[in-house]
Write an enzyme that holds these catalytic residues in place. Structure first.
Site, PDB file in Angstrom:
ATOM      1  N   CYS A 169      35.792  83.113  71.906  1.00 51.31           N
ATOM      2  CA  CYS A 169      36.295  84.354  72.498  1.00 51.31           C
ATOM      3  C   CYS A 169      36.554  85.392  71.410  1.00 51.31           C
ATOM      4  O   CYS A 169      36.160  86.556  71.533  1.00 51.31           O
ATOM      5  CB  CYS A 169      37.565  84.073  73.288  1.00 51.31           C
ATOM      6  SG  CYS A 169      38.164  85.483  74.255  1.00 51.31           S
ATOM      7  N   CYS A 170      37.196  84.973  70.330  1.00 50.01           N
ATOM      8  CA  CYS A 170      37.446  85.888  69.215  1.00 50.01           C
ATOM      9  C   CYS A 170      36.137  86.353  68.580  1.00 50.01           C
ATOM     10  O   CYS A 170      36.017  87.500  68.148  1.00 50.01           O
ATOM     11  CB  CYS A 170      38.311  85.208  68.155  1.00 50.01           C
ATOM     12  SG  CYS A 170      40.053  85.029  68.592  1.00 50.01           S
ATOM     13  N   CYS A 189      45.771  89.741  71.437  1.00 47.72           N
ATOM     14  CA  CYS A 189      45.304  89.793  72.822  1.00 47.72           C
ATOM     15  C   CYS A 189      46.336  89.153  73.744  1.00 47.72           C
ATOM     16  O   CYS A 189      47.001  88.179  73.389  1.00 47.72           O
ATOM     17  CB  CYS A 189      43.960  89.075  72.944  1.00 47.72           C
ATOM     18  SG  CYS A 189      42.583  89.945  72.171  1.00 47.72           S
ATOM     19  N   CYS A 206      46.675  85.242  74.461  1.00 49.74           N
ATOM     20  CA  CYS A 206      46.920  84.382  73.297  1.00 49.74           C
ATOM     21  C   CYS A 206      48.105  84.850  72.466  1.00 49.74           C
ATOM     22  O   CYS A 206      48.224  84.488  71.287  1.00 49.74           O
ATOM     23  CB  CYS A 206      45.654  84.307  72.437  1.00 49.74           C
ATOM     24  SG  CYS A 206      44.225  83.607  73.312  1.00 49.74           S
ATOM     25  N   CYS A 241      41.977  85.094  63.898  1.00 51.64           N
ATOM     26  CA  CYS A 241      40.931  85.400  64.887  1.00 51.64           C
ATOM     27  C   CYS A 241      39.539  85.207  64.316  1.00 51.64           C
ATOM     28  O   CYS A 241      38.570  85.018  65.066  1.00 51.64           O
ATOM     29  CB  CYS A 241      41.092  86.826  65.410  1.00 51.64           C
ATOM     30  SG  CYS A 241      40.777  88.114  64.169  1.00 51.64           S
TER      31      CYS A 241
END
Length: 243
Positions: free
Chosen positions: A128-129, A209, A212, A235
């Site tokens: 995702c990062c 984010c 998280c 990240c």
């Protein structure tokens, strides 16, 4: 300090001083001196500052604005940020007179292919990062020969030994706040009467984010609320070369 440098886009990266040379020269310099030196060495059109507009970002942005408010600022709008962070970005742009803030978003094609249900943050936060931060930053930095960021050694973990200047593959990476203490950060906030991130009052000492990021309890490391319960602490934009 006013240290407006003229563009030097004709200078290739290979012709610039090495990261080691610059680090030796700047290891005891103030943040303003480091930014001014980066500007003089690289030129405004080839230097960018990367900011999350997080809880401590106002301090680095303030020092940069005092040197040259037209240095490009890259802001990664991941699609998962708190509304308070987006509002804080706009507040700091107006407060500090920032001239060139570029909000960079992930590629829609990549999101549709790799995160169609918007749940990748839960199943694979590293992936995702990568698609929401690492890849967009690499794309945004392509025109630049060097970048500035706000990491500090007192943040601990992988940040404890960061140099003032380091090699980031095809470009240089300046850490103007590497030597800055928490007390010095607070002094900048107080002296310049800088606005705080709206979520600080609610117990968020480090904001990323939304899925998280959690509040930090008293006595915890300031980044303890990031990816809580996972081994992940970064990240990826500071642990992988951007080129």
């Amino acid at each position: 300090m006013n240290a407006i440098a003229s563009p030097v886009s004709s200078i290739s990266v290979s012709a610039l001083p090495s990261a080691e040379e610059l680090d030796r020269a700047l290891r005891d310099a103030s943040p303003a001196e480091i930014i001014a030196s980066a500007l003089k060495t690289i030129g405004r059109d080839k230097l960018a500052l990367v900011s999350s507009f997080g809880t401590e970002s106002a301090t680095l942005l303030k020092v940069m604005a005092d040197v040259d408010p037209a240095i490009p600022v890259i802001f990664l709008d991941t699609g998962w940020l708190f509304e308070e962070t987006l509002a804080y970005r706009d507040t700091l742009i107006a407060t500090l007179g920032l001239k060139d803030v570029r909000s960079i978003k992930p590629a829609e094609e990549t999101l549709s292919r790799e995160d169609p249900d918007r749940d990748l943050w839960f199943s694979d936060p590293d992936a995702c990062c990568r698609i929401r931060k690492v890849e967009p930053l690499a794309r945004a930095l392509k025109p630049f020969d060097a970048w500035l960021n706000g990491r500090k050694r007192f943040q601990g973990s992988s940040r404890a030994g960061i140099p003032v200047v380091e090699d980031d593959g095809a470009r240089l990476k300046f850490n103007p706040f590497a030597n800055v203490s928490r007390e010095e950060l607070e002094a900048i906030f107080a002296r310049a009467k800088l606005p705080r991130h709206p979520l600080v009052a609610s117990g968020f000492l480090s904001v990323g984010c939304m899925p998280c990021t959690s509040r930090t309890a008293e006595g915890e490391d300031e980044r303890a609320g990031r990816w809580r319960g996972r081994a992940k602490t970064e990240c990826g934009i500071h642990t992988m070369k951007t080129s």
